[in-house]
Design a protein around this motif. Structure first.
Motif, short mmCIF file in Angstrom:
data_model
loop_
_atom_site.label_atom_id
_atom_site.label_comp_id
_atom_site.label_asym_id
_atom_site.label_seq_id
_atom_site.Cartn_x
_atom_site.Cartn_y
_atom_site.Cartn_z
N THR A 89 0.87 -1.33 0.02
CA THR A 89 0.08 -0.03 0.11
C THR A 89 0.85 1.23 0.00
O THR A 89 2.24 0.97 0.05
N GLY A 90 0.24 2.38 0.06
CA GLY A 90 1.18 3.57 0.24
C GLY A 90 1.80 3.76 1.44
O GLY A 90 2.93 4.40 1.22
N GLU A 91 1.29 3.09 2.44
CA GLU A 91 2.06 3.21 3.86
C GLU A 91 3.08 2.26 4.00
O GLU A 91 3.85 2.23 4.93
N THR A 92 3.28 1.18 3.10
CA THR A 92 4.34 0.01 3.36
C THR A 92 5.62 0.81 3.52
O THR A 92 6.10 1.62 2.52
N VAL A 93 6.33 0.28 4.41
CA VAL A 93 7.73 0.82 4.83
C VAL A 93 8.74 -0.05 3.73
O VAL A 93 8.84 -1.30 3.92
N THR A 94 9.06 0.36 2.60
CA THR A 94 9.89 -0.25 1.82
C THR A 94 11.37 -0.04 1.96
O THR A 94 12.36 -0.56 1.12
N GLU A 95 11.79 1.07 2.79
CA GLU A 95 13.38 1.51 3.16
C GLU A 95 13.63 0.39 4.12
O GLU A 95 13.30 0.34 5.31
N VAL A 96 14.85 -0.31 3.66
CA VAL A 96 15.46 -1.08 4.71
C VAL A 96 16.02 -0.40 6.02
O VAL A 96 15.58 -0.82 7.10
N ARG A 97 16.54 0.79 5.97
CA ARG A 97 17.06 1.38 7.01
C ARG A 97 15.95 2.06 7.99
O ARG A 97 15.88 1.75 9.14
N GLU A 98 14.63 2.23 7.29
CA GLU A 98 13.52 2.77 8.04
C GLU A 98 13.15 1.50 8.90
O GLU A 98 12.56 1.47 10.13
N LEU A 99 13.13 0.29 8.10
CA LEU A 99 12.45 -1.00 8.63
C LEU A 99 13.44 -1.31 9.88
O LEU A 99 13.03 -1.70 10.86
N ASP A 100 14.66 -1.12 9.68
CA ASP A 100 15.48 -1.58 10.89
C ASP A 100 15.47 -0.69 12.01
O ASP A 100 15.38 -1.22 13.32
N VAL A 101 15.15 0.53 11.95
CA VAL A 101 14.76 1.57 12.98
C VAL A 101 13.37 0.99 13.84
O VAL A 101 13.61 0.86 14.92
N GLN A 102 12.51 0.67 13.07
CA GLN A 102 11.62 0.09 13.58
C GLN A 102 11.53 -1.11 14.36
O GLN A 102 10.98 -1.35 15.42
N LEU A 103 12.41 -1.89 13.50
CA LEU A 103 12.53 -3.27 14.52
C LEU A 103 13.48 -3.21 15.66
O LEU A 103 13.25 -4.01 16.79
N ALA A 104 14.21 -2.25 15.87
CA ALA A 104 15.06 -1.78 16.85
C ALA A 104 14.11 -1.36 17.97
O ALA A 104 14.08 -1.64 19.13
N ALA A 105 13.09 -0.70 17.61
CA ALA A 105 12.23 -0.30 18.37
C ALA A 105 11.33 -1.22 19.01
O ALA A 105 10.91 -1.50 20.24
N VAL A 106 10.93 -2.40 18.18
CA VAL A 106 10.30 -3.63 18.67
C VAL A 106 11.03 -4.26 19.63
O VAL A 106 10.62 -4.85 20.71
N ARG A 107 12.52 -4.53 19.49
CA ARG A 107 13.22 -5.15 20.47
C ARG A 107 13.28 -4.35 21.54
O ARG A 107 13.35 -4.79 22.85
N ARG A 108 13.07 -2.90 21.54
CA ARG A 108 13.16 -2.31 22.87
C ARG A 108 11.98 -2.41 23.61
O ARG A 108 11.90 -2.60 24.83
N THR A 109 10.78 -2.32 22.91
CA THR A 109 9.33 -2.22 23.44
C THR A 109 8.63 -3.66 23.74
O THR A 109 7.72 -3.85 24.33
N GLY A 110 9.26 -4.55 22.76
CA GLY A 110 8.34 -6.00 22.74
C GLY A 110 7.22 -5.77 21.85
O GLY A 110 6.43 -6.75 21.87
N LEU A 111 6.84 -4.77 21.23
CA LEU A 111 5.62 -4.51 20.62
C LEU A 111 5.84 -4.29 19.17
O LEU A 111 6.81 -3.16 18.78
#
Lengths: 254, 254
Positions: free
Chosen positions: A156-178
């Motif tokens: 969709t238009g909102e899909t994160v396709t930038e690997v770097r941006e995705l990595d930032v999100q994944l780091a946040a997931v590891r911090r918060t568990g969500l």
DNA sequence: GAAGCCCGTTCGGCTATGCCGAAGACCTGT
DNA sequence: ACAGGTCTTCGGCATAGCCGAACGGGCTTC
């Protein structure tokens, strides 16, 4: 890796792409000679993994695939253990709940509790979503349970396709568990997910809430309820800790 | 028939028998050397058809099987076409409705409409029942859509295990277009089923009503409603006539 | 503490296995 | 009647895969 078995499975993969295919199409899709594919298909045919339409001669997937998938679900400990907790979570939050596991670069839904509003809803068990585009998928990716995509596909238009941006999100997931997802897989649908750990400490799956975009953000109690559920299921599976430990890399160093 | 592919599928079949198996168990189940099976399993592993538990090393079916089964269902024309009719049939009769197709000597449920009493019911999609012991299975057997069992397996005290008696029942199915089952698969459950024909005249599946034994026999309108539904779905699939013609043998001669 | 026993895994040589090109059967539409 | 498109069959060559034996780890047993 046994060549002919690998090829047979590739035939099945090609057959997943369309309702029915001719032998030539399958051969082209696999890059093999038609006569080679014919032998493979005949073997699959004998086991009911594919069927051949009597009049057209075209091939489709067969009912034996359904039996296999069903046995897989029945034998899945995650699904059985999560069931009561998921029901409870749906009741508490009023959201639909998904349980998913990793399948190569995708997340596949193995459990689905419809939102408890009494409406008739299709079960989502079996559907496959690219991991980078859904909340449960990100929860799996963040802990290395899912293979990262080299080139994330736009949905969709909102899909994160930038690997770097995705990595930032994944780091946040590891911090918060969500992990979150805001209309990244299908428009009008948002989600929040948490990883589930198993006895060996590896992330075995993820549990996620799914709501219409209009109900996003979720009420304050929902994230806590989700975390509570994910922790409870992880403990039932024998996990020592939750959130799961990140394998391989030291998160503090980054 | 390609040997290694056949063996790989046999491995999957063995894996269906238990939650998890060791390599040696699989090898014994297939009558092969463990090292041979190891190669097969590794190939299946790479495609997600099986997974290996990290700590114990044991093997289970993998999530790719679920994806295959789900794609099979999505691509099944019978299921899609029958859906609205089946809903209507369930509403009219108040019974649960099953749609099933043949899988070797069994019937496998590809569609399930729960009885419309509002209660929470497990979906039966994917379950496998020996053809000789259920109504949908007999409907399939009667028209040669299912392979007859050489030695019908007993499931309850009511299961028909005599081949001769079963043949009498199947002849009756061909006369009436309806098959019955009275606690032959599971105690306390009865069923009535009708075959569904496809464009080529071959029986593609069956539709059946399922009720608790206490509600048997069905009310007088139910058989007609079922027949009506089976005929309607057959026509949608392009079948020229209903009940289907019996292929190969001349029924009048017997 | 060491020996035994199970597990999954690796390796290499022999041969059976399956691959592919070409030819055959069948149908459809021209 | 022909031409194009199916799926299918066949046979020879070579390779892909089978199996026996040896390896390495985790566990219980003695």
């Amino acid at each position: 890796m046994i060549q002919s078995v690998d090829r047979a499975l590739r035939v099945l993969a090609v057959l997943q792409g369309a309702r029915r295919r001719s032998l030539g199409e399958i051969a082209a899709g696999c890059g093999l000679a038609p006569s080679t594919v014919h032998g493979l298909v005949r073997t699959l045919l004998a086991h009911g993994m594919v069927v051949q339409e009597r009049d057209s001669g075209l091939y489709r997937l067969g009912p034996a695939t359904l039996r296999l998938g069903n046995v897989y679900l029945d034998n899945l400990e995650l699904r059985a253990r999560a069931q009561p907790w998921v029901e409870d979570l749906a009741r508490r939050t009023g959201c639909a709940v998904r349980v998913a596991v990793a399948l190569q670069r995708d997340a596949i839904v193995v459990g689905h509790e419809p939102r408890p509003d009494g409406s008739r809803q299709m079960t989502e068990v079996g559907i496959v979503v690219p991991a980078h585009a859904c909340a449960v998928g990100k929860a799996l990716l963040a802990y290395g349970a899912c293979e990262p995509a080299d080139r994330p596909h736009r949905m969709t238009g909102e899909t994160v396709t930038e690997v770097r941006e995705l990595d930032v999100q994944l780091a946040a997931v590891r911090r918060t568990g969500l992990a979150t997802e805001i209309e990244e897989a299908v428009l009008g649908e948002c989600g929040l997910a948490a990883p589930v750990a198993a006895a060996d400490g590896v992330v075995a799956g993820a549990i996620g809430l799914v709501v219409p975009a209009g109900e996003w953000p979720l009420p304050p109690g929902a994230p806590d309820a989700l975390r509570h559920t994910a922790r409870a299921v992880s403990r039932e599976l024998g996990a020592a800790s939750w959130p799961p430990l990140v394998e391989g890399r030291d998160e503090a160093a980054s």
